[in-house]
Structures are given as structure tokens and as C-alpha cells.
Design an enzyme around this catalytic site. Structure first.
Site, short mmCIF file in Angstrom:
data_model
loop_
_atom_site.label_atom_id
_atom_site.label_comp_id
_atom_site.label_asym_id
_atom_site.label_seq_id
_atom_site.Cartn_x
_atom_site.Cartn_y
_atom_site.Cartn_z
CB SER A 168 5.76 -29.52 12.71
OG SER A 168 6.68 -30.43 13.26
CB SER A 180 4.91 -13.71 22.36
OG SER A 180 3.85 -14.64 22.25
N GLY A 239 1.18 -15.23 16.99
CA GLY A 239 2.16 -15.99 17.77
C GLY A 239 3.55 -15.39 17.68
CE LYS A 252 1.98 -27.11 14.28
NZ LYS A 252 2.15 -25.69 14.04
N GLY A 275 8.95 -1.07 17.94
CA GLY A 275 8.04 0.07 17.83
C GLY A 275 6.77 -0.30 17.09
CE1 TYR A 311 3.18 -28.76 17.20
CE2 TYR A 311 4.60 -30.52 16.42
CZ TYR A 311 4.34 -29.17 16.57
OH TYR A 311 5.23 -28.23 16.09
CB ALA A 312 1.39 -35.69 14.16
N1 LIG Z 1 10.75 -24.60 17.48
C1 LIG Z 1 10.75 -25.74 16.82
O1 LIG Z 1 11.63 -26.61 16.99
C2 LIG Z 1 9.65 -26.02 15.81
C3 LIG Z 1 9.72 -27.23 15.09
C4 LIG Z 1 8.72 -27.50 14.18
C5 LIG Z 1 7.68 -26.62 13.99
N2 LIG Z 1 7.64 -25.46 14.71
C6 LIG Z 1 6.49 -24.57 14.49
O2 LIG Z 1 6.90 -23.22 14.43
C7 LIG Z 1 5.87 -22.38 14.99
C8 LIG Z 1 6.48 -21.48 16.07
O3 LIG Z 1 6.99 -22.32 17.10
P1 LIG Z 1 7.81 -21.75 18.35
O4 LIG Z 1 9.02 -22.58 18.46
O5 LIG Z 1 7.93 -20.27 18.25
O6 LIG Z 1 6.80 -22.14 19.54
P2 LIG Z 1 6.68 -21.47 20.98
O7 LIG Z 1 7.95 -20.83 21.37
O8 LIG Z 1 6.13 -22.56 21.86
O9 LIG Z 1 5.59 -20.31 20.80
C9 LIG Z 1 4.23 -20.62 20.71
C10 LIG Z 1 3.43 -19.39 20.37
O10 LIG Z 1 2.03 -19.73 20.40
C11 LIG Z 1 1.35 -18.81 21.26
N3 LIG Z 1 0.21 -19.43 21.93
C12 LIG Z 1 0.18 -20.59 22.62
N4 LIG Z 1 -1.05 -20.76 23.16
C13 LIG Z 1 -1.79 -19.69 22.80
C14 LIG Z 1 -3.12 -19.29 23.04
N5 LIG Z 1 -3.99 -20.01 23.80
N6 LIG Z 1 -3.55 -18.11 22.52
C15 LIG Z 1 -2.70 -17.36 21.79
N7 LIG Z 1 -1.44 -17.68 21.50
C16 LIG Z 1 -0.98 -18.83 22.02
C17 LIG Z 1 2.40 -18.39 22.28
O11 LIG Z 1 2.02 -17.16 22.91
P3 LIG Z 1 2.52 -16.80 24.43
O12 LIG Z 1 3.90 -17.38 24.58
O13 LIG Z 1 2.48 -15.32 24.45
O14 LIG Z 1 1.51 -17.44 25.33
C18 LIG Z 1 3.62 -18.24 21.38
O15 LIG Z 1 3.56 -17.00 20.71
C19 LIG Z 1 4.79 -23.32 15.52
O16 LIG Z 1 3.77 -23.45 14.57
C20 LIG Z 1 5.51 -24.65 15.67
O17 LIG Z 1 4.65 -25.76 15.56
C21 LIG Z 1 8.61 -25.13 15.61
#
Ligand SMILES: NC(=O)c1ccc[n+]([C@@H]2O[C@H](COP(=O)([O-])OP(=O)(O)OC[C@H]3O[C@@H](n4cnc5c(N)ncnc54)[C@H](OP(=O)(O)O)[C@@H]3O)[C@@H](O)[C@H]2O)c1
Length: 240
Positions: free
Chosen positions: A138, A10, A8, A155, A47, A151-152
Site C-alpha cells: 500500500s 474473498s 485473500g 505494508k 469453478g 497498517y503502514a
Molecule cells: N482497496 C484499497 O483501497 C487498497 C489500497 C491499498 C492497498 N490495498 C491492499 O490490497 C490488498 C487487498 O485489499 P482489499 O481491498 O481486497 O481488502 P478487503 O476487501 O478488506 O479484503 C481483505 C481480505 O483479507 C482476508 N482476511 C482478513 N482477515 C483474515 C484472517 N484472519 N484470516 C484470513 N483472511 C483474512 C479477508 O477474508 P474474509 O473477507 O473472507 O474474512 C479478505 O479476503 C490488501 O493487501 C490491501 O492492503 C487495498
């Protein structure tokens, strides 16, 4: 040089984690799915190797990550940062009554199943290195906050995975932890309704959303330098 595989990479947080690891002299490899443009840009910036992988296809996760790890020359650090937040398309902050069976299965596969099979596939390599597994949880899975139930649940399951694997892999020197952010400035929390964002800020000790870098710094440190913290869930929530 430490070798880090980010599932993940990206994502909004995943990209910052990859950059932070790279800046700390780690050799990084990451997965993506729909974010081809973001992934190609990050790949050329760092890279590094990047693999397109649909994590809903759980049978392919282990073999694909094992091959990716072999190209990396082994793995010292596995970071799981892939997620979907909703059982519905387009994604919403889903309520109990909204969840579909198909969406629930996809969410659990991506958020939990892929983390499980990533750990299974990379455990031998991580054991050789005495490495670190960092799972992105989370606050939704740790504290009683208003949250989308699927989601909860997903996590909270990661906490169980870390509790079990810290014992199973501990004898090989592998540490397994969850880093659980509160609400960060962008990324997975984008479906949070405005009233709940305001509620979060009201109860958050620091009275602001977290920066992606603030979570990524801890994740990267845990991935590269941690040697004696294991089975823990570390909150990055500004004091909720
Ligand atoms: N941002 C926050 O506020 C926050 C808060 C609490 C917890 N978190 C946790 O932190 C982590 C990163 O979150 P984030 O903010 O970076 O989320 P994000 O921007 O929504 O990114 C989600 C990632 O999951 C990948 N993904 C989704 N569906 C997929 C699939 N079918 N196959 C493969 N990859 C898939 C996406 O790949 P593509 O985009 O390439 O499809 C992307 O790399 C997560 O575990 C999230 O629960 C984040």
C-alpha cells in the site's frame, strides 16, 4: 495453463484479481476467512477450489497452503491480498495511541506473517515453475502519507520481504514484487476518513480513486507474465 493461488481472494480486490486471472485462462484457487457467502459464490462462478483459513494462526498457514497447492497441481503464481487495516474491532483508522498489543499482533500475523509463511511453504513449487510472487502492499508503507501506523508498518515490511526473497529465490527463476495501490474505490481503504480521502484526491495526479480492475490488471499480469521485474514495488496510485 498457469496455476494461481490467491491468499485473500474473498476481499474486494482479491475477488477482482481471481476473476482477472480466470479470464486470462489461469487455474485459480483462493483462501477466505469470514466471507463464506462471497467465497462460495466466487468458487461456483469460477469453478475453483477455495479454502477457509484463519491467517492469524501462523502455524497452520504453511501446511494448509501446501495442501491447497498440491490440489491445484502446483503453483506458478502466489498472490497475497489478505489484510486487516486496523488493530481495533470494529475497524477504525487507528491512531498511534489506539493500537492494542493483541490487535497489533493479529494485524502483523495476517498482513506480514501469513505472507512470509506462504512464500516459505510455496517456494519449492514456485521454484519448479520459475513463477511469480506478488504481495499487495500500500502507499501507506511506501510514502509519507497520513496512515494508521500499524497498517503502514505491516505494508512496509512486505517491501523488505520482496527485497530479500528476490535474491533468495532469484536463482530458481522466481520473481518477487510488491504492487502497492493508493486509495481504490472500495475494499481495505473503507476506514479512510472523508477529510483524508479529499486530501488524497487533492494530491493525486489523476484526481480520482483507483478502480479495483486497475490494480487487479497489474497484479494478474505480474503473476502470469512477468519474467524480469523482481524486488520492485510498483505503485498504482494515480500519481500521488
Ligand atoms: N482497496 C484499497 O483501497 C487498497 C489500497 C491499498 C492497498 N490495498 C491492499 O490490497 C490488498 C487487498 O485489499 P482489499 O481491498 O481486497 O481488502 P478487503 O476487501 O478488506 O479484503 C481483505 C481480505 O483479507 C482476508 N482476511 C482478513 N482477515 C483474515 C484472517 N484472519 N484470516 C484470513 N483472511 C483474512 C479477508 O477474508 P474474509 O473477507 O473472507 O474474512 C479478505 O479476503 C490488501 O493487501 C490491501 O492492503 C487495498
Amino acid at each position: 495453463m498457469k496455476r494461481a493461488l490467491v491468499v485473500g481472494g474473498s476481499g474486494k480486490l482479491g475477488q477482482v484479481i481471481c476473476r482477472t486471472l480466470h479470464a486470462a485462462d489461469a487455474r485459480v484457487s483462493f483462501t477466505y476467512f469470514k466471507g463464506e457467502k462471497v467465497a462460495k459464490a466466487l468458487q461456483s462462478e469460477l469453478g475453483c477450489d477455495a479454502l477457509r483459513l484463519d491467517l492469524r494462526d501462523l502455524a497452520s498457514v504453511g501446511p494448509a497452503l501446501s495442501e491447497q497447492a498440491a490440489r491445484l497441481g502446483g503453483v506458478d503464481c502466489l498472490i497475497h491480498a489478505a489484510t486487516i487495516g486496523s488493530t481495533l474491532e470494529p475497524p477504525v483508522f487507528d491512531r498511534l495511541e489506539d493500537a492494542s498489543v493483541e490487535g497489533f499482533e493479529a494485524l502483523m500475523a495476517i498482513n506480514v506473517g501469513s505472507a512470509f509463511f506462504a512464500c516459505q511453504a510455496l517456494a519449492p513449487s514456485l521454484s519448479k515453475a520459475g513463477g511469480n510472487i506478488v504481495l499487495l502492499g500500500s502507499v501507506d508503507g511506501i510514502k509519507p502519507v497520513p496512515s494508521p501506523p500499524p497498517y503502514a508498518v505491516s505494508k512496509a515490511a512486505l517491501k523488505g520481504l520482496a527485497l530479500s526473497l528476490c535474491k533468495a529465490l532469484g536463482p530458481s527463476g522466481v520473481c518477487v514484487n510488491v504492487v502497492a495501490p493508493g486509495v481504490l474505490e472500495s475494499g481495505a481503504s473503507h476506514t479512510l476518513p472523508d477529510d483524508l480521502r479529499a486530501e488524497y484526491l487533492k494530491h493525486c495526479g489523476l484526481k480520482r480513486l483507483g478502480k479495483l480492475e486497475e490494480a487487479a490488471n497489474l497484479v494478474a499480469w505480474m503473476g502470469l507474465h512477468n519474467t524480469y521485474i523482481t524486488g520492485q514495488t510498483l505503485m498504482v496510485d494515480g500519481g500521488l
